[in-house]
Design a protein around this motif. Sequence first.
Motif, PDB file in Angstrom:
ATOM      1  N   LYS A   5       0.831  -1.201   0.000  1.00 19.98           N
ATOM      2  CA  LYS A   5       0.000   0.000   0.000  1.00 19.98           C
ATOM      3  C   LYS A   5       0.867   1.253   0.000  1.00 19.98           C
ATOM      4  CE  LYS A   5      -3.935   2.140   2.306  1.00 19.98           C
ATOM      5  NZ  LYS A   5      -4.888   2.043   3.397  1.00 19.98           N
ATOM      6  N   GLU A   6       1.918   1.258   0.827  1.00 18.74           N
ATOM      7  CA  GLU A   6       2.835   2.395   0.871  1.00 18.74           C
ATOM      8  C   GLU A   6       3.584   2.531  -0.444  1.00 18.74           C
ATOM      9  OE1 GLU A   6       5.206   1.608   4.292  1.00 18.74           O
ATOM     10  OE2 GLU A   6       3.757   2.457   5.663  1.00 18.74           O
ATOM     11  N   GLU A   7       4.002   1.402  -1.034  1.00 17.17           N
ATOM     12  CA  GLU A   7       4.704   1.437  -2.314  1.00 17.17           C
ATOM     13  C   GLU A   7       3.802   1.989  -3.402  1.00 17.17           C
ATOM     14  OE1 GLU A   7       6.359  -2.413  -3.147  1.00 17.17           O
ATOM     15  OE2 GLU A   7       7.403  -2.475  -1.229  1.00 17.17           O
ATOM     16  N   ALA A   8       2.538   1.572  -3.409  1.00 14.74           N
ATOM     17  CA  ALA A   8       1.588   2.069  -4.402  1.00 14.74           C
ATOM     18  C   ALA A   8       1.376   3.565  -4.228  1.00 14.74           C
ATOM     19  CB  ALA A   8       0.268   1.307  -4.300  1.00 14.74           C
ATOM     20  N   LYS A   9       1.258   4.009  -2.990  1.00 10.17           N
ATOM     21  CA  LYS A   9       1.071   5.433  -2.720  1.00 10.17           C
ATOM     22  C   LYS A   9       2.279   6.217  -3.236  1.00 10.17           C
ATOM     23  CE  LYS A   9       0.240   8.778   0.929  1.00 10.17           C
ATOM     24  NZ  LYS A   9       0.137   9.022   2.359  1.00 10.17           N
ATOM     25  N   PHE A  10       3.473   5.719  -2.989  1.00  4.78           N
ATOM     26  CA  PHE A  10       4.682   6.382  -3.456  1.00  4.78           C
ATOM     27  C   PHE A  10       4.678   6.472  -4.976  1.00  4.78           C
ATOM     28  CE2 PHE A  10       9.038   6.388  -4.970  1.00  4.78           C
ATOM     29  CZ  PHE A  10       9.599   7.414  -4.231  1.00  4.78           C
ATOM     30  N   GLU A  11       4.385   5.362  -5.632  1.00  9.04           N
ATOM     31  CA  GLU A  11       4.368   5.334  -7.091  1.00  9.04           C
ATOM     32  C   GLU A  11       3.311   6.275  -7.656  1.00  9.04           C
ATOM     33  OE1 GLU A  11       6.577   3.885  -9.037  1.00  9.04           O
ATOM     34  OE2 GLU A  11       7.623   3.074  -7.303  1.00  9.04           O
ATOM     35  N   GLU A  12       2.146   6.320  -7.029  1.00 10.67           N
ATOM     36  CA  GLU A  12       1.083   7.226  -7.483  1.00 10.67           C
ATOM     37  C   GLU A  12       1.517   8.680  -7.350  1.00 10.67           C
ATOM     38  OE1 GLU A  12      -2.384   6.246  -5.179  1.00 10.67           O
ATOM     39  OE2 GLU A  12      -2.532   4.247  -6.055  1.00 10.67           O
TER      40      GLU A  12
END
Length: 75
Positions: A5-12
């Motif tokens: 979830k944190e990785e996705a947020k960073f990528e977004e």
Amino acid sequence: MSNKKEEAKFEEQLTQLEEIVHKLENGDVALEDAIAEFQNGMKLSESLKKTLDEAEQVLVKAVGKNGEETNFSAE
């Protein structure tokens, strides 16, 4: 960035920042919109830097066999 979830947020956030930079580089944005986009980009940049700094703090520590954390040194 310990979970997906944190990785996705960073990528977004990174994608959003790249889009803002692209818009501003093209120069087809009204001045008021450019200022708003710039401010949004600065907020995203600060958030991304904070995430990277936190990840760096995790990576610079090594955990020994006894469970003790020690600072990792490239020396």
